[in-house]
Design an enzyme around this catalytic site. Structure first.
Site, PDB file in Angstrom:
ATOM      1  N   ASP A   1       1.568   5.293   0.000  1.00 43.39           N
ATOM      2  CA  ASP A   1       0.950   6.433   0.676  1.00 43.39           C
ATOM      3  C   ASP A   1       0.827   7.581  -0.322  1.00 43.39           C
ATOM      4  OD1 ASP A   1      -0.179   7.870   2.694  1.00 43.39           O
ATOM      5  OD2 ASP A   1       1.650   8.144   3.868  1.00 43.39           O
TER       6      ASP A   1
ATOM      7  N   GLU B   1       3.154   1.698   4.583  1.00 47.80           N
ATOM      8  CA  GLU B   1       1.798   1.876   5.113  1.00 47.80           C
ATOM      9  C   GLU B   1       1.101   0.558   5.426  1.00 47.80           C
ATOM     10  OE1 GLU B   1      -2.429   4.013   3.960  1.00 47.80           O
ATOM     11  OE2 GLU B   1      -0.666   4.463   2.761  1.00 47.80           O
TER      12      GLU B   1
ATOM     13  N   LYS C   1       0.866  -1.192   0.000  1.00 46.90           N
ATOM     14  CA  LYS C   1       0.000   0.000   0.000  1.00 46.90           C
ATOM     15  C   LYS C   1       0.897   1.234   0.000  1.00 46.90           C
ATOM     16  CE  LYS C   1      -3.646   2.655   0.673  1.00 46.90           C
ATOM     17  NZ  LYS C   1      -3.025   3.891   0.185  1.00 46.90           N
TER      18      LYS C   1
END
Length: 197
Positions: free
Chosen positions: A26, A159, A24
């Protein structure tokens, strides 16, 4: 513009051979929509960022196929190769913003949302081959490696990860076959908690 698919928050990384696991990043969720010689960048909230991120637009116009919709995350990469949300949010680095593309919703006028994720990812890789900068395919791992990948993401200060079922179609809104597992030590997690207060 298509309504975006949204992951549900999960506490445990799904395991099994049918799950894809992506880091993931950011950044800002973005759709890149190309229709002939016109490219538009639309955010999750429906805002037009076309003029804001010229590198993504220029790259989209260089792609041989001239009708497509791709889904991804707009990011500014730091010198360490990790997405830097503060640099992105400041607006001072707009000409450096790139797109990690993780899904393809349409191509050559064909709606691809009814295809399984594995096929959409194959189509995306074909669309973006030899595009090392500006817009590039977000890497992913498949299968039992998910929990190890999440632990590694946390160690590197990322993240978290998003796990997606390879056989599912693209469904608008929240869907349980996209699962986001967050690193609680990452600033993005604290931003969300602060917003809820």
């Amino acid at each position: 513009m298509f309504e975006l698919s949204q992951p549900v928050i999960a506490k445990v990384v799904p395991t099994g051979p049918d799950w894809f696991h992506e880091i993931k990043y950011d950044g800002y969720r973005l759709q890149v929509i190309r229709q002939g010689k016109v490219v538009r960048l639309k955010t999750k909230g429906g805002h037009d960022y076309t003029k804001r991120y010229p590198w993504i637009v220029e790259t989209a116009l260089k792609i041989r196929q001239d009708h497509f919709v791709i889904d991804g995350e707009a990011v500014v990469l730091g010198v360490d190769g990790i997405s830097d949300f503060d640099a992105l949010h400041s607006g001072r680095h707009n000409d450096e913003v790139q797109l990690y593309a993780f899904d393809m919703l349409a191509g050559d006028g064909e709606d691809m949302r009814k295809l399984p994720l594995a096929m959409r990812k194959m189509n995306l890789a074909r669309l973006l081959r030899r595009r090392p900068e500006g817009i590039f395919v977000a890497p992913f791992e498949q299968g039992e490696i998910g929990p190890d990948l999440f632990r590694a993401a946390c160690r590197f200060g990322l993240e978290g990860i998003v796990s997606k079922h390879r056989e599912r179609t693209y469904r608008e809104g929240r869907c349980d076959h996209w699962r986001k597992i967050k690193n609680k030590d990452h600033p993005a997690y604290r931003r969300v908690i602060d917003q809820l207060r």
